[in-house]
Scaffold this motif. Structure first.
Motif, mmCIF file in Angstrom:
data_model
loop_
_atom_site.group_PDB
_atom_site.id
_atom_site.type_symbol
_atom_site.label_atom_id
_atom_site.label_comp_id
_atom_site.label_asym_id
_atom_site.label_seq_id
_atom_site.Cartn_x
_atom_site.Cartn_y
_atom_site.Cartn_z
ATOM 1 N N GLY A 24 55.831 24.396 15.885
ATOM 2 C CA GLY A 24 56.962 23.500 16.146
ATOM 3 C C GLY A 24 56.417 22.076 16.187
ATOM 4 O O GLY A 24 55.236 21.847 15.887
ATOM 5 N N PRO A 25 57.239 21.103 16.586
ATOM 6 C CA PRO A 25 56.746 19.722 16.607
ATOM 7 C C PRO A 25 55.485 19.559 17.464
ATOM 8 O O PRO A 25 54.585 18.801 17.110
ATOM 9 C CB PRO A 25 57.911 18.920 17.193
ATOM 10 C CG PRO A 25 58.995 19.892 17.518
ATOM 11 C CD PRO A 25 58.657 21.211 16.939
ATOM 12 N N VAL A 26 55.417 20.298 18.568
ATOM 13 C CA VAL A 26 54.287 20.120 19.490
ATOM 14 C C VAL A 26 53.029 20.823 18.965
ATOM 15 O O VAL A 26 51.945 20.224 18.884
ATOM 16 C CB VAL A 26 54.673 20.622 20.908
ATOM 17 C CG1 VAL A 26 53.482 20.620 21.845
ATOM 18 C CG2 VAL A 26 55.807 19.762 21.468
ATOM 19 N N GLY A 27 53.168 22.091 18.569
ATOM 20 C CA GLY A 27 52.006 22.841 18.072
ATOM 21 C C GLY A 27 51.448 22.224 16.803
ATOM 22 O O GLY A 27 50.212 22.109 16.649
ATOM 23 N N ALA A 28 52.328 21.812 15.888
ATOM 24 C CA ALA A 28 51.871 21.225 14.624
ATOM 25 C C ALA A 28 51.126 19.920 14.888
ATOM 26 O O ALA A 28 50.098 19.640 14.248
ATOM 27 C CB ALA A 28 53.072 20.975 13.711
ATOM 28 N N SER A 29 51.606 19.134 15.856
ATOM 29 C CA SER A 29 50.937 17.857 16.153
ATOM 30 C C SER A 29 49.581 18.096 16.810
ATOM 31 O O SER A 29 48.602 17.397 16.516
ATOM 32 C CB SER A 29 51.806 16.984 17.066
ATOM 33 O OG SER A 29 53.034 16.723 16.430
ATOM 34 N N ALA A 30 49.514 19.090 17.687
ATOM 35 C CA ALA A 30 48.226 19.407 18.323
ATOM 36 C C ALA A 30 47.220 19.816 17.250
ATOM 37 O O ALA A 30 46.055 19.376 17.261
ATOM 38 C CB ALA A 30 48.409 20.538 19.339
ATOM 39 N N ALA A 31 47.673 20.638 16.306
ATOM 40 C CA ALA A 31 46.778 21.116 15.248
ATOM 41 C C ALA A 31 46.274 19.942 14.417
ATOM 42 O O ALA A 31 45.075 19.842 14.118
ATOM 43 C CB ALA A 31 47.535 22.110 14.361
ATOM 44 N N ALA A 32 47.186 19.034 14.061
ATOM 45 C CA ALA A 32 46.787 17.890 13.231
ATOM 46 C C ALA A 32 45.829 16.973 13.998
ATOM 47 O O ALA A 32 44.864 16.456 13.431
ATOM 48 C CB ALA A 32 48.023 17.122 12.777
ATOM 49 N N LEU A 33 46.078 16.778 15.293
ATOM 50 C CA LEU A 33 45.175 15.931 16.097
ATOM 51 C C LEU A 33 43.760 16.490 16.081
ATOM 52 O O LEU A 33 42.786 15.758 15.878
ATOM 53 C CB LEU A 33 45.677 15.853 17.549
ATOM 54 C CG LEU A 33 46.807 14.871 17.843
ATOM 55 C CD1 LEU A 33 47.431 15.173 19.201
ATOM 56 C CD2 LEU A 33 46.313 13.422 17.812
ATOM 57 N N LEU A 34 43.633 17.808 16.287
ATOM 58 C CA LEU A 34 42.311 18.433 16.326
ATOM 59 C C LEU A 34 41.639 18.367 14.960
ATOM 60 O O LEU A 34 40.449 18.054 14.841
ATOM 61 C CB LEU A 34 42.424 19.902 16.748
ATOM 62 C CG LEU A 34 42.767 20.152 18.214
ATOM 63 C CD1 LEU A 34 42.998 21.634 18.455
ATOM 64 C CD2 LEU A 34 41.642 19.629 19.119
#
Ligand SMILES: Cc1cc2nc3c(=O)[nH]c(=O)nc-3n(C[C@H](O)[C@H](O)[C@H](O)COP(=O)(O)OP(=O)(O)OC[C@H]3O[C@@H](n4cnc5c(N)ncnc54)[C@H](O)[C@@H]3O)c2cc1C
Length: 428
Positions: free
Chosen positions: A22-32
């Protein structure tokens, strides 16, 4: 064990596996992924997503699921290169908020007005379709070399040095699993983390409407004894209505023919934007409050709605979730740079302490706001309702609320604190 795009977990577990893109999981993945992609040994990150949406065509009508994204969220999405992927023609900056209780006139001096100009800001945030935020963050993650696994989590087993995940796409192993799989989180359930939940006995009705009067790039919110009506300004001149009402009232509103619903909306919003015509179907969302008692367990962390769900009246759900994502990623990257285990207890403990201390007071405040402003009729409620007019008379208190709306208070992760130098710069 299956192999997906080079990920072979049986011999070497992925460093971080995020369940829920979702918006949160996808952003966490991209940050890492972005933080370590230029290092000698980048973190190996994968996202397991059950239902990846397709991006809307630029000319398609606007979706009715939208969110008000704060400045902090804009900075996080900019850092991962997702913000520029959202077409400007589909996002609307809002410059002020007008909030009033049903006991006062909608355009009187007793309306609480927050103007971005008070804080020297160009706007208070942007209204963006959820699907665009999610697809932009997933695209950014993939562009940085990340892997998205299409599948659903079945079971999860934590071992000393890794976690094993049985999914519909095969079995995977990782050193840290991040539950970003929303309010009904299967990760939270599987690892046995309990959560305090309570129903608001309210349902949110969401739809886009074309209004007789222009939205003036403002978010309008009227507190009623039976709920809340918000009009969020959209890029096409329409507004997104979020009408939270007691369950039985909401059921009746949903059952009304379109024109009768529009009449009710006109009456209950005190005609603030004149007549409103529905341009989308009405969607409904039962509202509940949820806070996981722990945000972490052995080799596992929860972020976003998997960890906490708040009432939408404050427009904070995605914004708080993106701050969780940024905080967790900052701690993981710091550990990784010191060649420490990303799933180490010390990382998880710091994450939990940091985000729990930020979330709990906010969740409590939103709850109280809903209870006393939207519903209350007793003396406490009358004080709270009168308080709106008092806030209006103090620039200092207003600035406090504007900083809150911008998402710039509290202990911010580094990436949310200042605009990044370049959209795709690795996070240091
Ligand atoms: C009416 C309404 C209005 C709102 N307005 C705002 C607003 O203005 N501003 C704001 O900040 N927030 C708002 N919110 C809250 C916001 O929508 C949520 O906080 C946000 O969607 C949470 O994002 P998330 O990524 O944590 O979870 P979700 O958006 O729920 O994403 C979870 C993802 O996990 C996937 N998934 C679930 N289970 C599995 C599984 N077992 N295996 C694999 N994948 C799985 C799902 O397919 C989904 O993609 C609003 C909410 C409502 C109801």
């Amino acid at each position: 064990m299956s192999e997906v795009m080079g990920i072979t977990p049986s011999s070497e577990p992925v460093d971080v596996l995020i369940v829920g893109g979702g918006p949160v999981g996808a952003s966490a993945a991209a940050l890492l992924q972005m933080a370590t992609k230029d290092t000698r040994r980048p973190l190996r990150v994968a996202v397991l997503e059950l239902n990846r949406p397709r991006a809307s065509a630029p000319e398609a009508a606007l979706d009715s699921r939208v969110s008000a994204l704060s400045r902090a969220s804009e900075r996080i999405l900019t850092a991962i290169g997702a913000w520029p992927l959202i077409p400007p023609s589909r996002m609307q900056a809002y410059e002020r908020m007008r909030v009033w209780h049903e006991s006062v006139q909608p355009r009187s001096a007793d309306v609480l007005e927050f103007d971005a100009a008070y804080a020297g800001e160009p706007n208070l945030g942007h209204i963006v379709e959820n699907r665009l935020v999610q697809t932009a963050a997933l695209t950014a993650f993939e562009s940085a070399g990340g892997t998205i696994i299409a599948g659903e989590l079945g079971r999860l087993r934590a071992h000393d040095h890794h976690v094993e995940l049985e999914t519909s796409a095969g079995t995977f192993a990782c050193r840290l699993v991040v539950g970003a799989d929303g309010a009904g989180s299967a990760v939270r359930e599987s690892i046995g983390l309990s959560a305090e939940t309570s129903s608001y006995r309210q349902t949110a009705i969401v739809a886009n409407v074309r209004t007789e009067l222009p939205h003036e790039r403002a978010a309008w919110q009227r507190f009623l004894r039976t709920g809340t009506i918000a009009f969020l300004p959209l890029a096409d001149g329409c507004s997104s209505v979020v009408w939270s009402a007691d369950d039985s009232a909401a059921a009746s509103l949903l059952a009304l023919p379109r024109t009768d619903f529009e009449q009710e909306l006109l009456r209950e919003s005190d005609s603030v934007l004149g007549a409103a015509k529905l341009v989308t179907e009405r969607l409904s969302f039962p509202l509940r409050k949820l806070t996981a008692n722990r945000f972490t367990a052995h080799r596992c962390a929860l972020i976003g709605d998997a960890a906490h769900v708040v009432h939408p009246l404050a427009g904070q759900g995605v914004n708080l979730g993106l701050l969780d994502a940024a905080a967790l990623c900052e701690l993981i990257c710091a550990a990784f740079r010191k060649r420490e285990d990303p799933g180490a207890q010390s990382v998880l403990r710091r994450y939990e302490r940091w985000r729990k201390s930020e979330i709990e007071p906010i969740a409590l405040a939103i709850d109280g706001f809903n209870r006393y402003l939207a519903h209350g009729v007793g003396p406490l409620s009358r004080i709270a309702q009168r308080g709106l007019a008092l806030v209006n008379r103090s620039d200092e208190v207003k600035r406090f609320f504007i900083t809150r709306a911008l998402g710039l208070d509290g202990e911010l992760p580094r990436v949310a604190r200042q605009p990044p130098a370049a959209p795709s710069a690795p996070l240091s």
